[in-house]
Design a protein around this motif. Structure first.
Motif, PDB file in Angstrom:
ATOM      1  N   ARG A 189      13.559   2.726   9.546  1.00  0.00           N
ATOM      2  CA  ARG A 189      14.334   3.803  10.459  1.00  0.00           C
ATOM      3  C   ARG A 189      16.135   4.303  10.091  1.00  0.00           C
ATOM      4  O   ARG A 189      15.855   4.934  11.548  1.00  0.00           O
ATOM      5  CB  ARG A 189      13.886   3.190  12.053  1.00  0.00           C
ATOM      6  N   ALA A 190      16.419   3.080   9.606  1.00  0.00           N
ATOM      7  CA  ALA A 190      18.221   3.519  10.209  1.00  0.00           C
ATOM      8  C   ALA A 190      18.532   4.492   9.135  1.00  0.00           C
ATOM      9  O   ALA A 190      19.118   5.213   9.360  1.00  0.00           O
ATOM     10  CB  ALA A 190      18.351   2.503  10.180  1.00  0.00           C
ATOM     11  N   TYR A 191      18.044   4.394   8.036  1.00  0.00           N
ATOM     12  CA  TYR A 191      18.488   4.900   6.838  1.00  0.00           C
ATOM     13  C   TYR A 191      17.237   6.084   5.961  1.00  0.00           C
ATOM     14  O   TYR A 191      18.494   7.250   5.909  1.00  0.00           O
ATOM     15  CB  TYR A 191      18.274   4.500   5.607  1.00  0.00           C
ATOM     16  N   VAL A 192      16.382   6.396   6.497  1.00  0.00           N
ATOM     17  CA  VAL A 192      15.520   7.363   5.673  1.00  0.00           C
ATOM     18  C   VAL A 192      15.200   8.267   7.446  1.00  0.00           C
ATOM     19  O   VAL A 192      14.537   9.366   6.940  1.00  0.00           O
ATOM     20  CB  VAL A 192      14.090   6.893   5.822  1.00  0.00           C
ATOM     21  N   LEU A 193      14.428   7.942   8.248  1.00  0.00           N
ATOM     22  CA  LEU A 193      14.155   8.669   8.939  1.00  0.00           C
ATOM     23  C   LEU A 193      15.248   9.620   9.688  1.00  0.00           C
ATOM     24  O   LEU A 193      14.132  10.500   9.666  1.00  0.00           O
ATOM     25  CB  LEU A 193      13.256   7.204  10.333  1.00  0.00           C
ATOM     26  N   PRO A 194      16.099   9.129  10.497  1.00  0.00           N
ATOM     27  CA  PRO A 194      16.815  10.083  10.679  1.00  0.00           C
ATOM     28  C   PRO A 194      17.701  11.256   9.395  1.00  0.00           C
ATOM     29  O   PRO A 194      17.973  12.672  10.071  1.00  0.00           O
ATOM     30  CB  PRO A 194      18.261   9.330  10.760  1.00  0.00           C
ATOM     31  N   GLU A 221       8.354   4.746   0.685  1.00  0.00           N
ATOM     32  CA  GLU A 221       9.269   5.246   1.666  1.00  0.00           C
ATOM     33  C   GLU A 221      10.168   3.430   1.374  1.00  0.00           C
ATOM     34  O   GLU A 221      11.239   3.891   2.068  1.00  0.00           O
ATOM     35  CB  GLU A 221       8.370   4.922   2.759  1.00  0.00           C
ATOM     36  N   LYS A 222       9.602   2.782   1.152  1.00  0.00           N
ATOM     37  CA  LYS A 222      10.565   1.770   1.049  1.00  0.00           C
ATOM     38  C   LYS A 222      11.093   1.711   0.042  1.00  0.00           C
ATOM     39  O   LYS A 222      12.574   1.054  -0.810  1.00  0.00           O
ATOM     40  CB  LYS A 222       9.323   0.270   0.219  1.00  0.00           C
ATOM     41  N   ASP A 223      10.677   2.457  -1.294  1.00  0.00           N
ATOM     42  CA  ASP A 223      11.376   3.091  -2.568  1.00  0.00           C
ATOM     43  C   ASP A 223      13.020   3.594  -1.926  1.00  0.00           C
ATOM     44  O   ASP A 223      14.164   3.614  -2.811  1.00  0.00           O
ATOM     45  CB  ASP A 223      10.885   3.814  -3.151  1.00  0.00           C
ATOM     46  N   ALA A 266       0.917  -1.294   0.077  1.00  0.00           N
ATOM     47  CA  ALA A 266       0.078  -0.019  -0.376  1.00  0.00           C
ATOM     48  C   ALA A 266       0.963   0.988   0.288  1.00  0.00           C
ATOM     49  O   ALA A 266       1.821   2.198   0.246  1.00  0.00           O
ATOM     50  CB  ALA A 266      -1.165  -0.089   0.971  1.00  0.00           C
ATOM     51  N   ALA A 267       0.356   2.554  -0.126  1.00  0.00           N
ATOM     52  CA  ALA A 267       1.064   3.424  -0.022  1.00  0.00           C
ATOM     53  C   ALA A 267       1.064   3.838   1.293  1.00  0.00           C
ATOM     54  O   ALA A 267       1.926   5.262   1.187  1.00  0.00           O
ATOM     55  CB  ALA A 267       0.596   4.641  -1.704  1.00  0.00           C
ATOM     56  N   SER A 268      -0.078   4.445   1.540  1.00  0.00           N
ATOM     57  CA  SER A 268      -0.554   4.478   2.674  1.00  0.00           C
ATOM     58  C   SER A 268      -1.021   3.782   3.486  1.00  0.00           C
ATOM     59  O   SER A 268      -2.482   3.044   3.114  1.00  0.00           O
ATOM     60  CB  SER A 268      -1.123   5.815   2.222  1.00  0.00           C
ATOM     61  N   PRO A 269      -0.916   4.402   4.761  1.00  0.00           N
ATOM     62  CA  PRO A 269      -0.150   4.899   5.960  1.00  0.00           C
ATOM     63  C   PRO A 269       1.442   4.665   6.027  1.00  0.00           C
ATOM     64  O   PRO A 269       1.755   3.173   5.853  1.00  0.00           O
ATOM     65  CB  PRO A 269      -0.742   4.867   7.132  1.00  0.00           C
ATOM     66  N   ALA A 270       2.152   5.733   5.880  1.00  0.00           N
ATOM     67  CA  ALA A 270       3.242   5.386   6.146  1.00  0.00           C
ATOM     68  C   ALA A 270       4.231   4.781   6.908  1.00  0.00           C
ATOM     69  O   ALA A 270       3.045   5.164   7.894  1.00  0.00           O
ATOM     70  CB  ALA A 270       3.900   6.632   6.166  1.00  0.00           C
ATOM     71  N   PRO A 271       4.719   4.080   6.603  1.00  0.00           N
ATOM     72  CA  PRO A 271       6.112   3.649   5.557  1.00  0.00           C
ATOM     73  C   PRO A 271       5.072   2.676   4.958  1.00  0.00           C
ATOM     74  O   PRO A 271       4.943   1.787   4.812  1.00  0.00           O
ATOM     75  CB  PRO A 271       7.536   3.088   6.280  1.00  0.00           C
ATOM     76  N   GLY A 272       4.770   3.163   3.221  1.00  0.00           N
ATOM     77  CA  GLY A 272       4.243   2.126   2.700  1.00  0.00           C
ATOM     78  C   GLY A 272       5.763   2.200   0.864  1.00  0.00           C
ATOM     79  O   GLY A 272       6.901   2.264   1.342  1.00  0.00           O
ATOM     80  N   TYR A 273       4.998   1.413   0.375  1.00  0.00           N
ATOM     81  CA  TYR A 273       6.116   2.033  -1.096  1.00  0.00           C
ATOM     82  C   TYR A 273       6.609   2.866  -1.141  1.00  0.00           C
ATOM     83  O   TYR A 273       8.020   3.151  -2.096  1.00  0.00           O
ATOM     84  CB  TYR A 273       5.102   0.955  -2.080  1.00  0.00           C
TER      85      TYR A 273
END
Length: 232
Positions: free
Chosen positions: A225-230, A190-192, A181-188
């Motif tokens: 959580r390690a690569y994107v959220l920070p 964010e995975k990209d 799914a695109a939402s809710p985040a994280p979805g596809y």
């Protein structure tokens, strides 16, 4: 006369050298997000996978998504897949119906993840690799939706995603596909971003390919959580 001709040619060359560049965006920074760059499709597609400006923030579009350019034709490149060896499942596929997503994660009984035997780091880091091996038919996509009990839906609501991404050696096998799914985040979307950053780390030598494949198959949100959220 000859001297005059040389001078005229030199002057013409000088005028060409200072001519302004054609108008229009040609670099990713001209766009506010990846979706806008994908629609325009006028920047450099560095890895030739049909996805433009992958480092820009979402909203995002992939090849073939509504409003974006169509997928690059694999055609003559598909034979490359036959040199990737067998598909290796990262777990048993014990169900082919009544599958259920777990938020942003697939049902491990239906989608344990799968990789190509000979998809080594040098291969997946070769520009254009993903486009050369991408080969999932509409029939297979429909089958994945059916296994997960998803009927009619808007095109942007879900996408059939590779659990272990192609750019990290993932297989086109149904054991590696799920409706994300695109939402809710994280979805596809964010995975990209996770996939792009994991690919950069593998190709830069910071992570091994096999350990990254396992991490994404087990729970890709850990890398999110390690690569994107920070950086968000």
């Amino acid at each position: 006369m000859r001297r005059i001709l040389i001078l005229l040619l030199a002057a013409a060359g000088a005028s060409v050298a200072v001519a302004p560049s054609p108008a229009g965006a040609a670099v990713c920074k001209d766009y506010a997000d990846q979706a806008a760059a994908q629609r325009a499709a006028d920047t450099v597609d560095a890895d030739h996978d049909g996805v433009y400006c992958e480092g820009l923030p979402c909203p995002c579009l992939k090849p073939g998504a509504a409003g974006g350019p169509s997928r690059p034709a694999a055609g003559r490149h598909r034979r490359q897949a036959f040199r990737l060896g067998a598909t290796i499942r990262l777990g048993p596929r014990t169900r082919t119906h009544d599958c259920a997503v777990r938020g942003p994660l697939p049902d491990p009984r239906c989608t344990p993840g799968a990789v190509y035997e000979h998809a080594t780091r040098p291969r997946v880091c070769d520009p254009g690799y993903s486009a050369m091996v991408r080969d999932v038919s509409d029939t297979v996509r429909d089958r994945v939706y059916a296994e997960y009990g998803i009927g009619r839906h808007r095109a942007s609501t879900y996408e059939i995603d590779h659990l272990v991404p192609l750019e990290l050696g993932g297989s086109n096998s149904i054991a590696n596909l799920f409706p994300e799914a695109a939402s809710p985040a994280p979805g596809y979307h964010e995975k990209d971003r996770v996939e792009d950053r994991a690919h950069a780390r593998v190709c830069g030598g910071a992570r091994t390919l096999r350990s990254t494949q396992r991490s994404i198959a087990e729970d890709w949100t850990v890398l999110y959580r390690a690569y994107v959220l920070p950086r968000a």
